[in-house]
Enzyme design. Structure first.
Site, PDB file in Angstrom:
ATOM      1  N   LYS A   1      27.919 111.278  -8.289  1.00  0.00           N
ATOM      2  CA  LYS A   1      27.237 111.075  -7.004  1.00  0.00           C
ATOM      3  C   LYS A   1      26.669 112.397  -6.467  1.00  0.00           C
ATOM      4  O   LYS A   1      25.639 112.402  -5.797  1.00  0.00           O
ATOM      5  CB  LYS A   1      28.199 110.441  -5.996  1.00  0.00           C
ATOM      6  CG  LYS A   1      28.558 108.989  -6.336  1.00  0.00           C
ATOM      7  CD  LYS A   1      27.335 108.094  -6.393  1.00  0.00           C
ATOM      8  CE  LYS A   1      27.689 106.622  -6.526  1.00  0.00           C
ATOM      9  NZ  LYS A   1      26.489 105.759  -6.619  1.00  0.00           N
TER      10      LYS A   1
ATOM     11  N   GLY B   1      21.558  96.676  -8.843  1.00  0.00           N
ATOM     12  CA  GLY B   1      22.876  96.284  -8.335  1.00  0.00           C
ATOM     13  C   GLY B   1      22.760  95.422  -7.102  1.00  0.00           C
ATOM     14  O   GLY B   1      23.495  95.600  -6.125  1.00  0.00           O
ATOM     15  N   ALA B   2      21.843  94.458  -7.155  1.00  0.00           N
ATOM     16  CA  ALA B   2      21.565  93.640  -5.963  1.00  0.00           C
ATOM     17  C   ALA B   2      22.288  92.296  -5.997  1.00  0.00           C
ATOM     18  O   ALA B   2      22.019  91.424  -5.181  1.00  0.00           O
ATOM     19  CB  ALA B   2      20.059  93.426  -5.813  1.00  0.00           C
ATOM     20  N   SER B   3      23.204  92.136  -6.947  1.00  0.00           N
ATOM     21  CA  SER B   3      23.954  90.877  -6.991  1.00  0.00           C
ATOM     22  C   SER B   3      25.005  90.818  -5.892  1.00  0.00           C
ATOM     23  O   SER B   3      25.330  89.728  -5.403  1.00  0.00           O
ATOM     24  CB  SER B   3      24.625  90.714  -8.364  1.00  0.00           C
ATOM     25  OG  SER B   3      25.234  91.923  -8.756  1.00  0.00           O
TER      26      SER B   3
ATOM     27  N   TYR C   1      33.346 110.254 -10.948  1.00  0.00           N
ATOM     28  CA  TYR C   1      32.451 109.444 -10.112  1.00  0.00           C
ATOM     29  C   TYR C   1      31.846 110.319  -9.022  1.00  0.00           C
ATOM     30  O   TYR C   1      30.628 110.289  -8.775  1.00  0.00           O
ATOM     31  CB  TYR C   1      33.259 108.291  -9.509  1.00  0.00           C
ATOM     32  CG  TYR C   1      32.578 107.520  -8.407  1.00  0.00           C
ATOM     33  CD1 TYR C   1      31.615 106.550  -8.699  1.00  0.00           C
ATOM     34  CD2 TYR C   1      32.912 107.749  -7.069  1.00  0.00           C
ATOM     35  CE1 TYR C   1      31.005 105.828  -7.681  1.00  0.00           C
ATOM     36  CE2 TYR C   1      32.307 107.035  -6.052  1.00  0.00           C
ATOM     37  CZ  TYR C   1      31.357 106.074  -6.355  1.00  0.00           C
ATOM     38  OH  TYR C   1      30.745 105.367  -5.354  1.00  0.00           O
TER      39      TYR C   1
ATOM     40  N   ASN D   1      20.642 101.594  -6.577  1.00  0.00           N
ATOM     41  CA  ASN D   1      21.926 101.347  -5.922  1.00  0.00           C
ATOM     42  C   ASN D   1      23.067 101.047  -6.897  1.00  0.00           C
ATOM     43  O   ASN D   1      24.230 101.298  -6.582  1.00  0.00           O
ATOM     44  CB  ASN D   1      21.736 100.165  -4.951  1.00  0.00           C
ATOM     45  CG  ASN D   1      23.047  99.556  -4.526  1.00  0.00           C
ATOM     46  OD1 ASN D   1      23.746 100.084  -3.665  1.00  0.00           O
ATOM     47  ND2 ASN D   1      23.427  98.425  -5.145  1.00  0.00           N
TER      48      ASN D   1
HETATM   49  N1  NAP Z   1      31.765 100.497  -1.434  1.00  0.00           N
HETATM   50  C1  NAP Z   1      31.844 101.759  -1.030  1.00  0.00           C
HETATM   51  O1  NAP Z   1      32.712 102.118  -0.236  1.00  0.00           O
HETATM   52  C2  NAP Z   1      30.836 102.769  -1.522  1.00  0.00           C
HETATM   53  C3  NAP Z   1      30.901 104.058  -0.980  1.00  0.00           C
HETATM   54  C4  NAP Z   1      29.991 105.008  -1.389  1.00  0.00           C
HETATM   55  C5  NAP Z   1      29.039 104.679  -2.327  1.00  0.00           C
HETATM   56  N2  NAP Z   1      29.004 103.428  -2.854  1.00  0.00           N
HETATM   57  C6  NAP Z   1      27.957 103.148  -3.842  1.00  0.00           C
HETATM   58  O2  NAP Z   1      27.154 102.089  -3.368  1.00  0.00           O
HETATM   59  C7  NAP Z   1      26.555 101.426  -4.477  1.00  0.00           C
HETATM   60  C8  NAP Z   1      26.786  99.938  -4.351  1.00  0.00           C
HETATM   61  O3  NAP Z   1      28.176  99.698  -4.423  1.00  0.00           O
HETATM   62  P1  NAP Z   1      28.881  98.504  -3.632  1.00  0.00           P
HETATM   63  O4  NAP Z   1      29.789  99.106  -2.662  1.00  0.00           O
HETATM   64  O5  NAP Z   1      27.882  97.532  -3.160  1.00  0.00           O
HETATM   65  O6  NAP Z   1      29.769  97.922  -4.819  1.00  0.00           O
HETATM   66  P2  NAP Z   1      29.906  96.474  -5.429  1.00  0.00           P
HETATM   67  O7  NAP Z   1      30.017  95.464  -4.340  1.00  0.00           O
HETATM   68  O8  NAP Z   1      30.996  96.598  -6.428  1.00  0.00           O
HETATM   69  O9  NAP Z   1      28.489  96.226  -6.178  1.00  0.00           O
HETATM   70  C9  NAP Z   1      28.129  97.017  -7.262  1.00  0.00           C
HETATM   71  C10 NAP Z   1      26.780  96.586  -7.793  1.00  0.00           C
HETATM   72  O10 NAP Z   1      26.474  97.431  -8.917  1.00  0.00           O
HETATM   73  C11 NAP Z   1      26.298  96.638 -10.071  1.00  0.00           C
HETATM   74  N3  NAP Z   1      26.900  97.210 -11.263  1.00  0.00           N
HETATM   75  C12 NAP Z   1      28.211  97.488 -11.477  1.00  0.00           C
HETATM   76  N4  NAP Z   1      28.407  97.874 -12.750  1.00  0.00           N
HETATM   77  C13 NAP Z   1      27.176  97.842 -13.354  1.00  0.00           C
HETATM   78  C14 NAP Z   1      26.726  98.110 -14.656  1.00  0.00           C
HETATM   79  N5  NAP Z   1      27.549  98.482 -15.645  1.00  0.00           N
HETATM   80  N6  NAP Z   1      25.389  97.993 -14.913  1.00  0.00           N
HETATM   81  C15 NAP Z   1      24.546  97.604 -13.945  1.00  0.00           C
HETATM   82  N7  NAP Z   1      24.913  97.302 -12.689  1.00  0.00           N
HETATM   83  C16 NAP Z   1      26.222  97.418 -12.406  1.00  0.00           C
HETATM   84  C17 NAP Z   1      26.986  95.312  -9.783  1.00  0.00           C
HETATM   85  O11 NAP Z   1      26.352  94.303 -10.569  1.00  0.00           O
HETATM   86  P3  NAP Z   1      27.140  93.051 -11.233  1.00  0.00           P
HETATM   87  O12 NAP Z   1      28.161  92.598 -10.232  1.00  0.00           O
HETATM   88  O13 NAP Z   1      26.045  92.052 -11.456  1.00  0.00           O
HETATM   89  O14 NAP Z   1      27.742  93.532 -12.505  1.00  0.00           O
HETATM   90  C18 NAP Z   1      26.785  95.158  -8.290  1.00  0.00           C
HETATM   91  O15 NAP Z   1      25.558  94.548  -8.007  1.00  0.00           O
HETATM   92  C19 NAP Z   1      27.174 102.037  -5.727  1.00  0.00           C
HETATM   93  O16 NAP Z   1      26.312 103.007  -6.255  1.00  0.00           O
HETATM   94  C20 NAP Z   1      28.440 102.684  -5.199  1.00  0.00           C
HETATM   95  O17 NAP Z   1      28.859 103.749  -6.008  1.00  0.00           O
HETATM   96  C21 NAP Z   1      29.872 102.459  -2.470  1.00  0.00           C
END
Ligand code: NAP
Length: 254
Positions: A164, A14-16, A160, A93
């Site tokens: 987690k 998920g590094a995009s 979700y 991630n």
């Molecule tokens: N944002 C928050 O407040 C928050 C809080 C707690 C935990 N988290 C966790 O932190 C991690 C990163 O989230 P983020 O906040 O950076 O969110 P984000 O900006 O939405 O990025 C999510 C990443 O996960 C990838 N992803 C999504 N669906 C996928 C799928 N079906 N298969 C493979 N990869 C997938 C995306 O890839 P593509 O875009 O290339 O599809 C993207 O690189 C996640 O595990 C999330 O649950 C986030």
């Protein structure tokens, strides 16, 4: 740059975008030699992460894969192939809420996708990578949990949150299994990060309410979380095993 990262290969799923992109860049800045950038649908954003990684002199390679199904996980692991052997740092991630759904709204299909993307993929990517670390007697695995694991999640985020909570349990169990073989496993638990995730799943009013409840008076950033992940991968964390580190500006204290 930290000398300890020289020559290391990192794999960040998920590094995009978001936390994963910031982590890939932070690991390159710390001195990793090669960063494997996993993405699913955001090819152009993944290319941008690769460009930012290369600025720090690290090699960057893109690997695609939808991790929300077992077939997708297996296809990703097939694409990763022999490169799994070289990974010194694994950051599991990739994750998403996918869609808010309360009890009555949750379908079997959505339940499986949420659990598979957030929990099952972290398990099976670790299964393909960590044994090679163990064979070398060193390595670091970081899982990305969530504040939701402890609170049960917001509206429609219960499954979700449960996924987690599984991730936080993986961090303890895998740490116990792998620490004797030189591999450290830990997790970070972000609070509310001001990025695409909440742009998609939350309203501005919801986010403003979080800010009001947060002692630090702001949301977390991708970089706030990435820097803690780099710490957990570093020698400075050599005695930190099986922990889930909360990164949330004091919004939730345990
Ligand atoms: N944002 C928050 O407040 C928050 C809080 C707690 C935990 N988290 C966790 O932190 C991690 C990163 O989230 P983020 O906040 O950076 O969110 P984000 O900006 O939405 O990025 C999510 C990443 O996960 C990838 N992803 C999504 N669906 C996928 C799928 N079906 N298969 C493979 N990869 C997938 C995306 O890839 P593509 O875009 O290339 O599809 C993207 O690189 C996640 O595990 C999330 O649950 C986030």
């Amino acid at each position: 740059m930290q000398k300890e990262f020289a020559g290391k290969t990192a794999l960040v799923t998920g590094a995009s975008r978001g936390i994963g992109a910031a982590t890939a860049v932070a690991l390159a800045r710390a001195g990793c030699e090669r960063v494997l950038i996993h993405y699913s649908s955001s090819f152009e954003a993944a290319q941008e992460t690769a460009r930012r990684v290369r600025v720090f002199g690290a090699e960057a390679e893109l690997i695609a894969g939808d991790l929300s199904s077992e077939e997708g996980i297996c296809a990703f692991l097939a694409s990763l192939g022999g490169r799994a052997r070289a990974v010194d740092i694994l950051v599991n991630n990739a994750g998403s809420l996918i869609q808010r759904a309360k009890l009555a709204e949750m379908s079997y299909e959505l339940y499986d996708r949420v659990m598979t993307l957030n929990a099952k993929s972290a398990w099976f990517v670790s299964q393909s990578v960590a044994p090679h670390m163990a064979a070398r007697g060193s390595g670091a695995v970081v899982l990305v949990s969530s504040i939701a694991a402890r609170t049960g999640g917001g509206t429609g985020a219960t499954v979700y949150a449960a996924a987690k909570a599984a991730v936080s349990a993986f961090a303890k169990g895998l740490a116990r299994e792998l620490a004797p073989r030189g591999v450290r496993v830990n997790a970070v638990s972000p609070g509310t990060v001001d990025n695409d995730f909440h742009a998609r799943f939350s309203t501005r009013e919801m986010l403003d309410a979080v800010v009001r409840q947060t002692p630090q008076g702001r949301l977390s950033t991708n970089e706030d979380v990435a820097d803690v992940i780099v710490f957990l991968c570093s020698d400075a964390a050599r005695n930190v095993i099986g922990q889930t580190i909360e990164v949330n500006g004091g919004m939730f204290m345990i």
